[in-house]
Design an enzyme around this catalytic site. Structure first.
Site, PDB file in Angstrom:
ATOM      1  N   LYS A 269       1.985  -9.411   8.970  1.00  0.00           N
ATOM      2  CA  LYS A 269       0.725  -8.783   8.534  1.00  0.00           C
ATOM      3  C   LYS A 269       0.168  -9.591   7.369  1.00  0.00           C
ATOM      4  CE  LYS A 269      -1.104  -4.661   6.120  1.00  0.00           C
ATOM      5  NZ  LYS A 269      -0.894  -3.268   5.698  1.00  0.00           N
ATOM      6  N   ASP A 274      -6.503  -5.463   0.706  1.00  0.00           N
ATOM      7  CA  ASP A 274      -6.703  -4.205   1.417  1.00  0.00           C
ATOM      8  C   ASP A 274      -7.404  -3.199   0.504  1.00  0.00           C
ATOM      9  OD1 ASP A 274      -6.617  -2.018   3.071  1.00  0.00           O
ATOM     10  OD2 ASP A 274      -4.431  -1.728   2.950  1.00  0.00           O
ATOM     11  N   LYS A 281      -9.610   3.070  -0.739  1.00  0.00           N
ATOM     12  CA  LYS A 281      -8.492   3.482  -1.584  1.00  0.00           C
ATOM     13  C   LYS A 281      -9.007   3.880  -2.968  1.00  0.00           C
ATOM     14  CE  LYS A 281      -4.935   0.402   0.348  1.00  0.00           C
ATOM     15  NZ  LYS A 281      -3.942   1.396   0.753  1.00  0.00           N
ATOM     16  N   ASP A 292      -0.793  -7.392   0.175  1.00  0.00           N
ATOM     17  CA  ASP A 292      -0.719  -6.839   1.524  1.00  0.00           C
ATOM     18  C   ASP A 292      -0.550  -7.929   2.594  1.00  0.00           C
ATOM     19  OD1 ASP A 292      -0.524  -4.467   2.867  1.00  0.00           O
ATOM     20  OD2 ASP A 292      -2.680  -4.260   3.236  1.00  0.00           O
ATOM     21  N   ASP A 351      -7.920   2.566   6.595  1.00  0.00           N
ATOM     22  CA  ASP A 351      -6.865   2.058   5.716  1.00  0.00           C
ATOM     23  C   ASP A 351      -5.562   1.813   6.496  1.00  0.00           C
ATOM     24  OD1 ASP A 351      -5.732   1.175   3.397  1.00  0.00           O
ATOM     25  OD2 ASP A 351      -5.493   3.160   2.482  1.00  0.00           O
ATOM     26  N   GLU A 353      -4.939  -0.341   8.662  1.00  0.00           N
ATOM     27  CA  GLU A 353      -5.428  -1.574   9.296  1.00  0.00           C
ATOM     28  C   GLU A 353      -4.296  -2.516   9.675  1.00  0.00           C
ATOM     29  OE1 GLU A 353      -5.039  -1.226   6.145  1.00  0.00           O
ATOM     30  OE2 GLU A 353      -3.991  -3.082   5.695  1.00  0.00           O
ATOM     31  N   ARG A 355      -1.398  -2.038  11.146  1.00  0.00           N
ATOM     32  CA  ARG A 355      -0.900  -1.857  12.519  1.00  0.00           C
ATOM     33  C   ARG A 355      -1.882  -2.427  13.538  1.00  0.00           C
ATOM     34  NH1 ARG A 355      -0.435   4.453  11.475  1.00  0.00           N
ATOM     35  NH2 ARG A 355      -0.278   3.582   9.381  1.00  0.00           N
TER      36      ARG A 355
HETATM   37  N1  BES Z   1      -1.285  -1.698   2.727  1.00  0.00           N
HETATM   38  C1  BES Z   1      -1.130  -0.311   2.867  1.00  0.00           C
HETATM   39  C2  BES Z   1       0.307   0.163   2.674  1.00  0.00           C
HETATM   40  C3  BES Z   1       0.923  -0.046   1.318  1.00  0.00           C
HETATM   41  C4  BES Z   1       1.024   1.010   0.435  1.00  0.00           C
HETATM   42  C5  BES Z   1       1.473  -1.258   0.961  1.00  0.00           C
HETATM   43  C6  BES Z   1       1.630   0.836  -0.779  1.00  0.00           C
HETATM   44  C7  BES Z   1       2.073  -1.431  -0.258  1.00  0.00           C
HETATM   45  C8  BES Z   1       2.164  -0.379  -1.123  1.00  0.00           C
HETATM   46  C9  BES Z   1      -1.567   0.144   4.262  1.00  0.00           C
HETATM   47  O1  BES Z   1      -2.534  -0.621   4.870  1.00  0.00           O
HETATM   48  C10 BES Z   1      -2.093   1.536   4.117  1.00  0.00           C
HETATM   49  O2  BES Z   1      -3.013   1.704   3.382  1.00  0.00           O
HETATM   50  N2  BES Z   1      -1.495   2.476   4.812  1.00  0.00           N
HETATM   51  C11 BES Z   1      -1.898   3.833   4.745  1.00  0.00           C
HETATM   52  C12 BES Z   1      -1.815   4.419   6.130  1.00  0.00           C
HETATM   53  C13 BES Z   1      -2.442   5.780   6.254  1.00  0.00           C
HETATM   54  C14 BES Z   1      -3.941   5.681   6.069  1.00  0.00           C
HETATM   55  C15 BES Z   1      -2.130   6.336   7.618  1.00  0.00           C
HETATM   56  C16 BES Z   1      -0.952   4.564   3.788  1.00  0.00           C
HETATM   57  O3  BES Z   1       0.219   4.234   3.753  1.00  0.00           O
HETATM   58  O4  BES Z   1      -1.426   5.423   3.063  1.00  0.00           O
HETATM   59 ZN    ZN Z   2      -2.613  -2.636   4.272  1.00  0.00          ZN
HETATM   60 ZN    ZN Z   3      -4.518  -0.062   4.354  1.00  0.00          ZN
END
Ligand code: BES
Ligand code: ZN
Ligand code: ZN
Length: 500
Positions: A269, A274, A281, A292, A351, A353, A355
């Site tokens: 990834k 992000d 966010k 990220d 967010d 993204e 996956r």
């Molecule tokens: N890049 C984030 C995940 C992340 C969180 C990485 C904290 C490092 C530290 C990812 O893209 C994300 O935002 N995931 C969301 C998914 C949700 C919207 C289903 C999350 O984990 O909140």
């Molecule tokens: Zn991310």
């Molecule tokens: Zn994200």
């Protein structure tokens, strides 16, 4: 830092700093204040033992892991200073404590502007070559600080680290391997540390090319046109909201004489920043989202080590890189996009993204002939909620791949904890509108629903998914490593590839 292995007696070796390891030989498990540690030097060198005897007898030094004690002008030694470095309980000493203690010695020297360090090879029951490898890894990794952009930066990197042993011949190959692995991990860390305005997706591709092509890896760097031609609708959905074009980076290692028909696929990834996109966010801590792309960096780092270690198996790495931005052209919740595999995806949250870009990366790796897949991603905050910052999440649809990965951890010392991705979770990503949706609908089991989403795109291919969100960035300085990018997963992935 120049790392060296030398057949040399530590007594007569002239150096500004000589380090020696010590462990606590007491068997008491009591943590009470009156518990008496028995620090014991792990050396066969009489001069070192003599020089350290008074201070060790004083009880001031307990030989805890990461603990240090410095002696100036140690009697009977050519070294200007002697540093005793703790390993913790003797009974618990593994190569991973040696790795940390070697790092501790380097990080002790660095701020004191001591430029050269020698280490007396520790006397343990551990396999000597594994010990030598872990020591050089720990020393090299500790020499790094993420201060590239500081104008007041003083380069305090060590000039040399010398491991002194009675006979270096049996250690040389493992020592060289440790040098390769730590250089790969350091490269991943420098990529992760780069800010989002500098390391945009195509720049990530250019850095991979510059680093890997001279080592004999074929690096193809594609952008929008190819991504559209391949019908990578999931990667494109994320990329379309950014002024910075996406990158599809394909790195191929071809062994001279392959010993196996397997083709290993490493998918990363590579979200260079992000923001969350339209599902934006909160501002607090958003600056961290430059990391990220740590999954991508891990794969690029792993390819660097693979180029040098030359395993007898073909390896293809696919990095899908984009910037996730809110914009008039950005994708939105409610959109339906079609992935390269043909599956339709209802977007619930922009967010989620990571996956999406991995879905197309995993499918593409299969079309390139990969028979075994591994991906690494800073994928979910939910994984950090579940496991904290001490274990990364690991998911797999294949016991044999998982077992191989697990065995490699004995060498790498990294920590992963397995979470399920079994069929009963499949319903959570069902969509009324499309084939699947890009979240689990609720927050519960968020790391698992993300893994279930990826599983849709690997089919029957043996696959491992590493969710490294909690470990890619070290929040607090430790005695053996700086805070900042960790370079997690590089060494474990390389061990896994070498197990084929
Ligand atoms: N890049 C984030 C995940 C992340 C969180 C990485 C904290 C490092 C530290 C990812 O893209 C994300 O935002 N995931 C969301 C998914 C949700 C919207 C289903 C999350 O984990 O909140
Ligand atoms: Zn991310
Ligand atoms: Zn994200």
């Amino acid at each position: 830092m120049n790392t060296k292995l030398a057949t040399q007696n530590a007594t007569t070796f002239a150096t500004p700093l000589l380090a020696v390891f010590a462990a606590d030989a007491s068997t008491s498990t009591s943590t009470a204040k009156d518990a008496k540690p028995e620090p014991k030097l792990l050396t066969t060198n009489d001069a070192i033992t003599k020089a350290a005897s008074t201070v060790l007898a004083s009880g001031e030094f307990k030989a805890g892991l990461g603990e240090t004690l410095l002696l100036h002008a140690p009697a009977g030694l050519a070294a200007q200073r002697l540093l005793i470095v703790g390993l913790g309980k003797l009974a618990d000493v593994t190569i991973h404590e040696l790795r940390k203690a070697a790092g501790t010695a380097v990080r002790f020297a660095k701020p004191r502007a001591i430029r050269d360090l020698a280490l007396d090879f520790p006397k343990t029951d551990l396999p000597a070559s594994d010990a030598a490898r872990a020591i050089v890894e720990g020393a090299s990794i500790a020499d790094y600080d993420p201060d590239t952009y500081r104008s007041d930066r003083k380069d305090l990197s060590l000039q040399s680290f010398t491991l002194l042993a009675a006979d270096v011949a049996p250690l040389a190959a493992a020592f060289a391997e440790g040098e390769v692995l730590s250089a790969a991990q350091l490269f991943a860390r420098t990529l992760v540390n780069e800010p989002g305005n500098i390391l945009v997706p195509l720049e990530l591709g250019r850095r991979a090319k510059a680093e890997l092509e001279p080592l004999g890896i074929k690096v193809e760097l594609f952008s929008t046109e190819k991504i559209k031609e391949l019908k990578m609708g999931a990667l494109w959905a994320v990329a379309q909201g950014s002024e910075n074009p996406p990158a599809l980076i394909v790195m191929t290692y071809e062994p001279k004489t392959p010993k196996s028909k397997d083709v290993i696929g490493l998918v990363g990834k590579g979200i260079t920043f992000d923001t969350g996109g339209i599902s934006i966010k909160p501002a607090d801590g958003m600056e961290k989202m430059k990391y990220d792309m740590a999954g991508a960096a891990a794969m690029i780092g792993a390819m660097r080590a693979i180029a040098e270690l030359k395993p007898a198996v073909k390896v293809i790495s696919v990095v899908c890189s984009a910037e996730n931005m809110p914009d008039g052209k950005a994708y939105k919740p409610g959109d339906v996009v079609t992935a390269m595999s043909g599956k339709t995806i209802e977007i619930i949250n922009t967010d989620a993204e990571g996956r999406l870009v991995l879905a197309d990366g995993l499918h593409y790796a299969k079309t390139l002939g990969c028979t075994h897949l591994i991906d690494a991603a800073t994928l979910t905050g939910a994984c950090v909620v579940a496991l904290g910052m001490l274990n990364a999440g690991i998911f797999s649809n294949d016991e044999s791949s998982y077992e191989k990965f697990n065995r490699g951890l004995e060498q790498s010392g990294e920590h992963y904890w397995r979470l399920p991705c079994t069929a009963e979770y499949r319903d959570l990503i069902k969509s009324q509108i499309a084939d699947i949706m890009n979240t689990g609908g609720s927050r519960w089991g968020g790391a698992i629903t993300a893994a279930m989403f990826l599983k849709e795109f690997v089919g029957d291919t043996p696959w491992i998914h590493l969710d490294i969100a909690g470990l890619a960035w070290i929040e607090e300085t430790r005695p053996w490593i700086a805070k900042g990018p960790s370079g997690i997963a590089v060494r474990s992935i390389v061990e896994w590839v070498r197990s084929f």
